[in-house]
Design a protein around this motif. Structure first.
Motif, PDB file in Angstrom:
ATOM      1  N   HIS B  58      33.998  39.130  43.171  1.00 44.60           N
ATOM      2  CA  HIS B  58      33.545  37.743  42.967  1.00 44.60           C
ATOM      3  C   HIS B  58      32.050  37.751  42.650  1.00 44.60           C
ATOM      4  N   HIS B  60      28.724  36.307  39.791  1.00 41.01           N
ATOM      5  CA  HIS B  60      28.236  35.309  38.819  1.00 41.01           C
ATOM      6  C   HIS B  60      27.136  35.977  37.992  1.00 41.01           C
ATOM      7  N   HIS B 119      32.649  34.983  37.456  1.00 43.71           N
ATOM      8  CA  HIS B 119      32.827  33.584  37.084  1.00 43.71           C
ATOM      9  C   HIS B 119      31.687  33.228  36.124  1.00 43.71           C
ATOM     10  N   VAL B 150      36.110  34.707  34.405  1.00 46.84           N
ATOM     11  CA  VAL B 150      36.703  33.442  34.830  1.00 46.84           C
ATOM     12  C   VAL B 150      35.850  32.323  34.240  1.00 46.84           C
ATOM     13  N   PHE B 152      34.354  28.894  34.502  1.00 49.23           N
ATOM     14  CA  PHE B 152      34.135  28.223  35.786  1.00 49.23           C
ATOM     15  C   PHE B 152      33.425  26.886  35.580  1.00 49.23           C
ATOM     16  N   GLN B 154      31.364  24.849  36.900  1.00 49.81           N
ATOM     17  CA  GLN B 154      30.401  24.768  38.004  1.00 49.81           C
ATOM     18  C   GLN B 154      29.931  23.337  38.264  1.00 49.81           C
ATOM     19  N   CYS B 175      38.227  34.540  27.917  1.00 49.40           N
ATOM     20  CA  CYS B 175      38.162  34.550  29.383  1.00 49.40           C
ATOM     21  C   CYS B 175      39.562  34.817  29.951  1.00 49.40           C
ATOM     22  N   GLY B 179      38.936  29.006  36.186  1.00 47.62           N
ATOM     23  CA  GLY B 179      38.233  28.765  37.448  1.00 47.62           C
ATOM     24  C   GLY B 179      38.376  27.323  37.906  1.00 47.62           C
ATOM     25  N   ASP B 209      41.465  31.382  39.490  1.00 48.84           N
ATOM     26  CA  ASP B 209      40.608  31.824  40.607  1.00 48.84           C
ATOM     27  C   ASP B 209      39.701  30.645  40.956  1.00 48.84           C
ATOM     28  N   HIS B 211      37.088  28.411  43.407  1.00 51.31           N
ATOM     29  CA  HIS B 211      36.089  28.352  44.487  1.00 51.31           C
ATOM     30  C   HIS B 211      36.499  27.292  45.503  1.00 51.31           C
TER      31      HIS B 211
END
Lengths: 396, 396
Positions: B58, B60, B119, B150, B152, B154, B175, B179, B209, B211
């Motif tokens: 995991h 970033h 991510h 991933v 993501f 955010q 990808c 996410g 995946d 968060h």
């Protein structure tokens, strides 16, 4: 005594580099450009950060296995079993407390620790062997590290007749503080345990530093009993509570009451900022004026394999544990491993100002938060103005 | 392709050293004494430990500030403010996601990371810039690191129209996973958020995946919703929940129910073992057969300055957080940063057996628990049999 000029180092919070002139073991001058006196040793700082010497406020250097054959840890998590396991280890293996304390201290010194308070086991089996070993190391390394010693009844006082007399003897030999251990959860009689150690402190005119792992309200009760004794015996300012997990567990109002008592009696707190236990509320303690020091606790011993003696790593763990992410928050971790420890030890002339003893560490990094978030292993260490370690190696 | 013979390395749990013969990028033979084939490159292991390549489950890497001017962190602790602060940073400063992902990956590779799941932020401001940057880095470092990506959201999906289409585009660009982010506490509409990302996963035939930082019962509810969708959409084995603090907060009986659901759907867990948050119950998850990977999360970004890309340091933090002290307990941390990650990534031919791809790390230490409790910085790293890093330096 030789003068030393350290060129081009950045003091905490400053963007530009300065020179530090050291004379007779003390910082004489800090300014943008210092002309070296004749015959001065000149050391190039290369714009590294200059920190005051790092302080480990809670250690157990007598029991480290540093540099010994690997110890395979198979012990359970229960405190009494961990303690029994350690006594068993000492019965069956050769262990030289002088040698081991020297080894781990050399490691810590190479990483910038210049002051340390260490608890030393005293029990009816090892008796005063560890005290004698560590005191011999203290004498041997007197020029490299300032050491405070606490005689510590690791196996308990009440259940092992003879321990109190050994503690008494340890103080006569030169220990600086009376130690103690969870008076209820481990000793099973809080009043008897605390009375015994405070009486000893009064008899020898020494301070107290007590291990308190007790959870929640049980620990809070012990904090009250310790505070009451500190008050009634006139020991204000001479008591430290180590760990004090309970302060991080009780509700905020109860916290406030306990903290008020600690502040009134100027009782200090030592924390290791453990990631798996509640931690005392650092900001609240400091806001109340309470002195807080951080410590590495045991390093690579029969309790646990973790640690390497580095107080910047401890600052990192503290920052992670308290979720400090802002630069100004992370600066608190540096305070805990420097000035916070000096306050607890009541050091005179500690710090990075003219007049202070020249105990300092140079370390490469962009900012204070940088060297705490990611501590570089290479350090240059001065004790009383003398270069004693460089690039991770002791020069003595 | 060249053969390589690594002499005298200790495999996990073994006291004596062996030789490892590598041919055509794979481990061909491991035994006490291997005769080198003609023209083999011979590397002396010096009795270091040989570990399979470290896996960061995991990360970033698109947002790391590694190697940039120091970022003074002044952001509050609230998630929306941290995210807004990061977007503001990107508006006002030059930030090259390709360069930065390459920098932090080179750092991680130098410390032995051979596989990583990262991510990558997608939002309506940076749009696909970070995806393109990281995908370019993935191509550039294809021979040095295996990377899963991933896309993501955010900054959230529901409150920023256009984000879903950008996610869709990111998947088309390459990808590997869809996410997601806290569907209730951040997105404010758990069903809408989860339906959107699962629909996208089905459309592109990709895994998920997500968060999940949500606390206690709120997080537990999200775990249920994720489990339900995994079941109804036939996505068993293709979903990971990252962080999952809530699993460490609810009571044991509730934990058991949630874990049963996760196990039934073969949903994996990624943890960073944070010292300031509840952590998913590692042993219980593993006992239920759940795949668990560990990750370094963000490294030196606008969120936090901590970390250096080292998965052995992550294993150390994991050991401290879970209070693993026994050697056999600490071995679980090594599993999490090696085989646990391989299980989550469904890697074929991962490990230190004949037939496996020769991704491995040599590191000096007395025992596995030693290198986790006190990770040495010097590593020798092989990827598909090729020496790619030594003594902390990348050789490419």
């Amino acid at each position: 005594m030789q003068s030393t000029l350290i060129r081009n180092v950045r003091l905490s919070g400053q963007a530009t580099s300065q020179d530090i002139l050291i004379e007779q073991g003390h910082i004489r001058q800090i300014s943008d450009r210092v002309s070296p006196p004749d015959h001065a040793v000149i050391i190039e700082g290369n714009h590294r950060l200059a920190l005051p010497g790092l302080i480990d406020g809670h250690a157990h250097v007598d029991k480290s296995l540093w540099g010994m054959e690997w110890y395979v840890n198979e012990v359970s998590r229960e405190l009494p079993e961990i303690i029994n396991n350690e006594r068993e280890f000492r019965r069956t293996r050769e262990f030289d407390s002088q040698r081991q304390s020297e080894r781990i201290l050399r490691q810590a010194i190479s990483l910038g620790t210049t002051h340390i308070r260490t608890h030393i086991d005293v029990d009816t089996e090892i008796r005063l062997r560890h005290v004698e070993g560590v005191l011999a190391t203290r004498e041997k390394l007197a020029e490299q590290i300032y050491m405070e010693t606490v005689c510590f009844p690791q196996s308990g006082l009440l259940g092992r007749p003879g321990t109190l007399q050994l503690m008494d003897d340890a103080l006569s030999l030169g220990c600086d503080y009376v130690g103690g251990i969870d008076p209820s959860s481990f000793e099973r009689d809080p009043v008897a345990h605390l009375n015994a150690i405070f009486d000893l402190a009064v008899k020898h005119n020494k301070g107290v530093d007590i291990h308190l792992h007790e959870p929640g309200e049980l620990g809070a009760f012990s904090v009250e009993l310790i505070t009451e004794r500190t008050r009634s015996l006139g020991m204000k300012g001479r008591v430290t509570i180590s760990h004090a997990f309970c302060l991080g567990e009780v509700d905020p109002a109860r916290q406030d009451t306990l903290i008020q008592g600690l502040a009134d009696m100027n009782i200090a707190i030592a924390t290791t900022a453990p990631s798996n236990r509640p931690v005392p509320p650092y900001e609240k303690l400091r806001a109340a004026g309470i002195r807080v020091t951080a410590g590495n606790d045991g390093i690579r011993d029969t309790w646990s394999p973790y640690g390497n003696g580095d107080m910047l790593q401890r600052a990192m763990l503290m920052g992670l544990r308290y979720r400090w992410r802002q630069d100004r928050e992370i600066a608190q971790a540096l305070h805990a491993v420097t000035q916070g420890g000096a306050d607890v030890m009541e050091l005179k002339n500690y710090g990075l100002s003219p007049g202070c003893q020249a105990d300092l560490v140079l370390v490469a990094g962009q900012a204070v938060a940088d060297i705490i978030a990611n501590p570089p292993q290479e350090r240059t260490v001065f004790k009383a103005g003398k270069l004693i370690a460089d690039r991770g190696e002791c020069l003595f």
